[in-house]
Design a protein around this motif. Structure first.
Motif, PDB file in Angstrom:
ATOM      1  N   SER A 175       0.390  -1.307   0.158  1.00 14.59           N
ATOM      2  CA  SER A 175      -0.319   0.108  -0.116  1.00 14.59           C
ATOM      3  C   SER A 175       0.740   1.375   0.330  1.00 14.59           C
ATOM      4  CB  SER A 175      -0.952  -0.292   1.298  1.00 14.59           C
ATOM      5  OG  SER A 175      -0.323   0.467   2.121  1.00 14.59           O
ATOM      6  N   ILE A 176       1.481   1.276   1.062  1.00 14.68           N
ATOM      7  CA  ILE A 176       2.595   2.383   0.752  1.00 14.68           C
ATOM      8  C   ILE A 176       3.511   2.542  -0.326  1.00 14.68           C
ATOM      9  CG2 ILE A 176       5.220   3.401   1.243  1.00 14.68           C
ATOM     10  CD1 ILE A 176       4.013   2.061   4.157  1.00 14.68           C
ATOM     11  N   ALA A 177       3.832   1.515  -1.382  1.00 18.55           N
ATOM     12  CA  ALA A 177       4.668   1.282  -2.549  1.00 18.55           C
ATOM     13  C   ALA A 177       2.871   2.374  -3.541  1.00 18.55           C
ATOM     14  CB  ALA A 177       5.051   0.100  -2.773  1.00 18.55           C
ATOM     15  N   VAL A 178       2.301   1.374  -3.712  1.00 16.07           N
ATOM     16  CA  VAL A 178       1.266   1.883  -4.632  1.00 16.07           C
ATOM     17  C   VAL A 178       0.685   3.157  -4.171  1.00 16.07           C
ATOM     18  CG1 VAL A 178      -1.099   1.623  -4.879  1.00 16.07           C
ATOM     19  CG2 VAL A 178       0.189  -0.297  -5.035  1.00 16.07           C
ATOM     20  N   ALA A 179       0.529   4.087  -2.861  1.00 20.65           N
ATOM     21  CA  ALA A 179       0.964   5.333  -2.846  1.00 20.65           C
ATOM     22  C   ALA A 179       1.545   6.115  -2.975  1.00 20.65           C
ATOM     23  CB  ALA A 179       1.302   5.563  -1.633  1.00 20.65           C
ATOM     24  N   ALA A 180       3.353   6.004  -3.022  1.00 18.35           N
ATOM     25  CA  ALA A 180       3.810   6.307  -4.193  1.00 18.35           C
ATOM     26  C   ALA A 180       3.904   6.796  -5.214  1.00 18.35           C
ATOM     27  CB  ALA A 180       5.351   5.645  -3.456  1.00 18.35           C
ATOM     28  N   VAL A 181       3.631   5.762  -5.999  1.00  9.62           N
ATOM     29  CA  VAL A 181       3.820   6.237  -7.557  1.00  9.62           C
ATOM     30  C   VAL A 181       2.216   6.653  -7.798  1.00  9.62           C
ATOM     31  CG1 VAL A 181       4.451   3.568  -8.217  1.00  9.62           C
ATOM     32  CG2 VAL A 181       1.898   3.750  -8.031  1.00  9.62           C
ATOM     33  N   VAL A 182       1.291   6.317  -6.938  1.00  7.59           N
ATOM     34  CA  VAL A 182      -0.261   7.333  -7.902  1.00  7.59           C
ATOM     35  C   VAL A 182       0.212   9.171  -6.881  1.00  7.59           C
ATOM     36  CG1 VAL A 182      -2.536   8.043  -6.527  1.00  7.59           C
ATOM     37  CG2 VAL A 182      -1.329   5.358  -6.612  1.00  7.59           C
ATOM     38  N   SER A 183       1.275   9.040  -6.244  1.00  6.68           N
ATOM     39  CA  SER A 183       1.813  10.340  -6.157  1.00  6.68           C
ATOM     40  C   SER A 183       2.183  11.020  -6.852  1.00  6.68           C
ATOM     41  CB  SER A 183       2.591  10.359  -5.021  1.00  6.68           C
ATOM     42  OG  SER A 183       3.466  11.760  -4.543  1.00  6.68           O
ATOM     43  N   LEU A 184       3.106  10.316  -7.545  1.00  5.87           N
ATOM     44  CA  LEU A 184       4.301  10.317  -8.333  1.00  5.87           C
ATOM     45  C   LEU A 184       2.744  10.928  -9.527  1.00  5.87           C
ATOM     46  CD1 LEU A 184       7.043  10.922  -9.771  1.00  5.87           C
ATOM     47  CD2 LEU A 184       6.835   8.380 -10.838  1.00  5.87           C
ATOM     48  N   VAL A 185       2.421  10.094 -10.599  1.00  5.36           N
ATOM     49  CA  VAL A 185       1.448  10.361 -10.984  1.00  5.36           C
ATOM     50  C   VAL A 185       0.626  11.898 -10.725  1.00  5.36           C
ATOM     51  CG1 VAL A 185      -0.633   9.860 -12.209  1.00  5.36           C
ATOM     52  CG2 VAL A 185       0.973   8.313 -11.432  1.00  5.36           C
ATOM     53  N   LEU A 186      -0.030  11.767  -9.733  1.00  2.00           N
ATOM     54  CA  LEU A 186      -0.499  13.556  -9.831  1.00  2.00           C
ATOM     55  C   LEU A 186       0.437  14.724  -9.636  1.00  2.00           C
ATOM     56  CD1 LEU A 186      -2.607  12.816  -5.955  1.00  2.00           C
ATOM     57  CD2 LEU A 186      -3.633  13.200  -8.716  1.00  2.00           C
ATOM     58  N   TRP A 187       2.278  14.168  -9.275  1.00  5.81           N
ATOM     59  CA  TRP A 187       2.833  15.358  -9.249  1.00  5.81           C
ATOM     60  C   TRP A 187       3.083  15.387 -10.966  1.00  5.81           C
ATOM     61  CZ3 TRP A 187       4.142  18.411  -5.989  1.00  5.81           C
ATOM     62  CH2 TRP A 187       4.664  18.469  -4.801  1.00  5.81           C
ATOM     63  N   THR A 188       3.548  14.782 -11.790  1.00  8.55           N
ATOM     64  CA  THR A 188       3.312  14.521 -12.734  1.00  8.55           C
ATOM     65  C   THR A 188       2.398  15.872 -14.058  1.00  8.55           C
ATOM     66  OG1 THR A 188       5.264  12.783 -12.769  1.00  8.55           O
ATOM     67  CG2 THR A 188       4.104  13.510 -15.175  1.00  8.55           C
ATOM     68  N   GLN A 189       1.512  15.229 -13.195  1.00  9.20           N
ATOM     69  CA  GLN A 189      -0.212  16.277 -13.954  1.00  9.20           C
ATOM     70  C   GLN A 189       0.114  18.140 -13.429  1.00  9.20           C
ATOM     71  OE1 GLN A 189      -2.036  14.789 -15.897  1.00  9.20           O
ATOM     72  NE2 GLN A 189      -1.209  13.241 -16.161  1.00  9.20           N
ATOM     73  N   LEU A 190       0.832  18.173 -12.128  1.00 12.68           N
ATOM     74  CA  LEU A 190       1.407  19.568 -11.677  1.00 12.68           C
ATOM     75  C   LEU A 190       1.776  19.987 -12.220  1.00 12.68           C
ATOM     76  CD1 LEU A 190       0.313  18.393  -8.266  1.00 12.68           C
ATOM     77  CD2 LEU A 190      -0.987  19.796 -10.017  1.00 12.68           C
ATOM     78  N   ILE A 191       3.724  19.568 -12.357  1.00 11.13           N
ATOM     79  CA  ILE A 191       5.283  20.074 -12.420  1.00 11.13           C
ATOM     80  C   ILE A 191       5.607  19.221 -13.383  1.00 11.13           C
ATOM     81  CG2 ILE A 191       4.892  21.033  -9.979  1.00 11.13           C
ATOM     82  CD1 ILE A 191       6.604  18.560  -9.736  1.00 11.13           C
ATOM     83  N   ARG A 192       6.226  19.754 -13.999  1.00  7.44           N
ATOM     84  CA  ARG A 192       7.896  19.019 -15.073  1.00  7.44           C
ATOM     85  C   ARG A 192       7.412  17.541 -14.256  1.00  7.44           C
ATOM     86  NH1 ARG A 192      12.906  22.607 -16.016  1.00  7.44           N
ATOM     87  NH2 ARG A 192      14.194  20.238 -15.949  1.00  7.44           N
ATOM     88  N   ALA A 193       7.998  16.472 -15.102  1.00  6.46           N
ATOM     89  CA  ALA A 193       8.293  15.694 -14.600  1.00  6.46           C
ATOM     90  C   ALA A 193       9.469  15.105 -14.186  1.00  6.46           C
ATOM     91  CB  ALA A 193       7.735  14.650 -16.325  1.00  6.46           C
ATOM     92  N   ASP A 194      10.558  15.914 -14.752  1.00  3.41           N
ATOM     93  CA  ASP A 194      11.457  15.188 -14.212  1.00  3.41           C
ATOM     94  C   ASP A 194      11.486  15.565 -12.799  1.00  3.41           C
ATOM     95  OD1 ASP A 194      11.101  17.622 -14.992  1.00  3.41           O
ATOM     96  OD2 ASP A 194      14.042  18.234 -14.803  1.00  3.41           O
ATOM     97  N   TRP A 195      10.802  16.970 -12.285  1.00  2.00           N
ATOM     98  CA  TRP A 195      11.280  17.462 -10.878  1.00  2.00           C
ATOM     99  C   TRP A 195      10.340  16.641 -10.590  1.00  2.00           C
ATOM    100  CZ3 TRP A 195      10.707  23.167 -10.325  1.00  2.00           C
ATOM    101  CH2 TRP A 195      12.249  23.856 -10.899  1.00  2.00           C
ATOM    102  N   ALA A 196       9.019  16.068 -10.392  1.00  2.00           N
ATOM    103  CA  ALA A 196       7.942  15.026  -9.871  1.00  2.00           C
ATOM    104  C   ALA A 196       8.986  13.685  -9.766  1.00  2.00           C
ATOM    105  CB  ALA A 196       6.617  14.990 -11.147  1.00  2.00           C
ATOM    106  N   VAL A 197       9.780  13.290 -10.668  1.00  2.00           N
ATOM    107  CA  VAL A 197      10.056  11.729  -9.987  1.00  2.00           C
ATOM    108  C   VAL A 197      11.119  12.430  -8.738  1.00  2.00           C
ATOM    109  CG1 VAL A 197      11.736  10.447 -10.349  1.00  2.00           C
ATOM    110  CG2 VAL A 197       9.855  11.229 -12.177  1.00  2.00           C
ATOM    111  N   GLY A 198      11.986  14.048  -8.845  1.00  2.00           N
ATOM    112  CA  GLY A 198      12.524  13.189  -7.741  1.00  2.00           C
ATOM    113  C   GLY A 198      12.523  14.292  -6.514  1.00  2.00           C
TER     114      GLY A 198
END
Length: 666
Positions: A175-198
């Motif tokens: 569940s923690i891993a799933v939350a982390a990747v879903v969070s990455l998807v959200l960040w990707t919708q909001l900011i630059r993709a490379d920044w989102a990963v970092g």
């Protein structure tokens, strides 16, 4: 909302949901493969060998390489799909290795079955036994604590054919891993993709370190930073007031309604999983709405003044919204968020709310009766001399410097401010005999400052690079510094979690074994107790109420308890103090008939069995009393029943190890 805006909303939400589903599938596969691979080897115990520490470090480096490869591809604008796959795999692999490898030789999760993990395991065991929403301990009562995370875990256990206690570890990590990747998807919708990963990597690392023991809280904490950015984009939209074009960094959804929907979904998820984090998230969003309304009125005043318009926008005039719109727009969106959250959370809370209508008086407030030292001081991680302290300090500096120019800084800054306001309110509440459990928000503060620190490091490095006339090697210097700092922090995580990991090895699991290969505790007799109970009552565990002070038994087997472990986790509908008083009165009876009459007269469903510890000619129970404001806030005491009370054919008495099982023959 216009038709075109509605169509855009559907497209954006659909694309985001689709990507989140794909990311979830990748995370689940990575976690499953990783945990199965770990289980194929007989590893030494974490607390007696450094082998698993070494392999954890190797795994973290491998996960970091995947993340770095993803960032490199994104910056080079190559193979975007591969970059996404690498980022999802890398982040979920990091969570799997960092938590799964140190726990590879035990079936228990962080903190084993001790302290708060006992009642969490009990709840998961209850909802594994049945999908019906029932209290973790008490028969015939709806749950008081949100069942969302535990209900899903119960379904996972059913699918995998595992007991609730056994599925806890893989489900928590997954569940923690799933939350982390879903969070990455959200960040990707909001900011630059490379920044989102970092940024997601930084937030996940901090959450794994400080929030992972409370896995259902970690899920909410990881998602909170991008949700705050999204919520601020929904509530504060200056372009709609002044007529200016939105900045490139601002979130663009269909008039902000996509962000409204996303925030409402998050609030509903928080409500279904963790009441405290839900209340705090609502506190932040309401604070944002108030600030947005105030800033909207200010912008309207500025826009109505020609000279100020020219100074602020560079234009001679600008369209001006009404004062009602400046205040009403964030209010309307706040209400819509609340409606969406209520629709999601209502199924979880409705049974309790309906039952509460029949109870004019509830024994409540115990859950808030805890004030450790951490709750009596403001958390200031940016003042600590450590890698995390440095990251938080960078984040704090960035929040202050970019408060007027960055929507991200504004939203994260309001989140940090809300933590401190909540902490002060919690301290103030002690004067009224309660708290707001502010110490549990420290992981939230850390992930917010970690997100800010990630942005601060990137923007600060870029500023230094430009100030030094863009030397050719500077970018490599920044990359090396970031890599060294990240690896140094990550390989220290098992050291930070060492007490929690060690407890997972020293506690006795539901199979009666200790993972460190030492002699198990009295828990090893639970299996025989379960067999005796089933045979003597002729009923399934979920049809039997057991009075015991060894409440760990209820965490491993889905029997209902007559009394919970402490009042702080007891259902307010359960009359915890009155039950304890009744138990003491039962112990003072003189004959078996008097005891049976007292059991029959109890206003609650009476015990079908007693599970005691033997002490001479007495059978004992360990109970707990709330002694807040003292710290510790629980006083343990013993209630002794004379053995003669059960010297009657209506009772079946069986000695099992150090326990005595007494079954009422009805």
């Amino acid at each position: 909302m216009t038709t075109s805006r509605g169509a855009r909303l559907v497209r954006q939400v659909g694309a985001g949901v689709g990507e989140a589903v794909l990311a979830t599938v990748v995370a689940v596969v990575v976690v499953a493969v990783g945990l199965v691979a770990f289980s194929l080897v007989q590893w030494p115990a974490f607390n007696s060998s450094n082998v698993v520490r070494a392999l954890t470090t190797v795994g973290q480096v491998g996960a970091a390489a995947l993340i770095a490869g993803s960032i490199a591809l994104l910056r080079l604008r190559r193979s975007r799909r591969l970059a996404k796959l690498l980022s999802w795999a890398g982040i979920s692999a990091f969570v799997t290795v960092t938590l799964g490898m140190p726990l590879a030789a035990t079936k228990l999760y962080l903190f084993g079955i001790s302290v708060d993990q006992e009642f969490r395991t009990e709840y998961l065991t209850r909802l594994t036994d049945s999908a019906a929403l029932r209290d973790m301990t008490y028969a015939d009562l709806p749950p008081f604590y949100p069942a969302g995370w535990f209900w899903v875990g119960g379904r996972v256990a059913n699918v995998l054919g595992m007991d609730g206690w056994e599925v806890f570890k893989p489900y928590a990590i997954g569940s923690i891993a799933v939350a982390a990747v879903v969070s990455l998807v959200l960040w990707t919708q909001l900011i630059r993709a490379d920044w989102a990963v970092g940024v997601t990597s930084a937030v996940t690392a901090v959450a794994v370190t400080y929030a992972a023991p409370e896995a259902y809280g970690a899920v909410i904490a990881i998602l909170l930073p991008p949700v705050l950015v999204m919520a601020w984009g929904a509530l504060y939209r200056p372009a709609e007031i002044t007529g200016r074009t939105a900045d490139a960094g601002e979130e663009r959804t269909a008039g902000g309604w996509g962000a409204v929907l996303g925030t409402g979904l998050f609030l509903g998820l928080a409500a279904a999983c963790y009441t405290l984090y839900f209340a705090f998230a609502v506190f932040i969003v309401v604070l944002m709405a108030v600030v947005a309304a105030g800033l909207g009125l200010r912008l309207r005043y500025v826009a109505r003044t020609p000279r100020r318009v020219a100074a602020h926008t560079g234009e001679s005039h600008a369209p001006v919204g009404s004062a009602g719109r400046a205040v009403g727009a964030p209010l309307l969106r706040l209400i819509v968020m609340g409606v969406i959250a209520a629709l999601i959370a209502l199924p979880v809370f409705l049974p309790f709310l309906v039952r509460m209508l029949d109870r004019p008086k509830l024994q409540s407030g115990g859950a808030f009766h805890y004030l450790p030292e951490a709750g009596s001081e403001l958390p200031l991680p940016m003042a600590h001399f450590s890698l995390l302290g440095a990251l938080c300090l960078i984040g704090t500096i960035w929040l202050v410097m970019r408060a007027s120019s960055s929507r991200r800084a504004q939203s994260l800054g309001l989140g940090v401010l809300a933590v401190y306001l909540w902490s002060l309110l919690s301290m103030l509440a002690t004067a009224a005999g309660s708290t707001l459990l502010s110490f549990r928000l420290e992981p939230v503060l850390l992930v917010l400052l970690a997100a800010a620190g990630g942005f601060g490091f990137v923007e600060g490095a870029r500023a230094v690079y430009q100030a030094l006339n863009e030397p050719a090697r500077f970018r490599w210097v920044a990359i090396v510094l970031a890599t060294v700092g990240a690896l140094a922090y990550c390989q220290d995580i098992p050291h930070v979690l060492a007490p929690e990991i060690t407890t997972a090895y020293t506690d006795t699991d539901g199979d009666g074994r200790r993972a460190d290969q030492r002699d198990p505790s009295a828990v090893r007799h639970y299996h025989n107790i379960d067999d005796a109970l089933r045979a003597q009552t002729g009923r399934e565990p979920s049809e039997t109420v057991v009075l015991t002070g060894d409440t760990t038994f209820l965490a491993y087997y889905p029997y209902f308890g007559f009394q919970g472990m402490t009042s702080h986790y007891a259902n307010p509908l359960a009359d915890y103090a009155d039950r304890s008083a009744a138990i003491e009165q039962w112990s003072e009876k003189d004959t078996p008939d008097e005891l049976l009459d007292a059991l029959a007269a109890a206003p609650w469903r009476a015990p079908d069995a007693f599970l005691f510890r033997r002490s001479g000619d007495e059978y004992t129970l360990r109970l707990a009393a709330d002694v807040y404001p003292n710290d510790p806030n629980v006083r343990r005491y013993t209630v002794a029943f004379p053995a003669k009370l059960f010297a009657d054919p209506l009772f079946t008495v069986t000695d099992i190890g150090p326990f005595t099982l007494v079954v009422v023959n009805r």
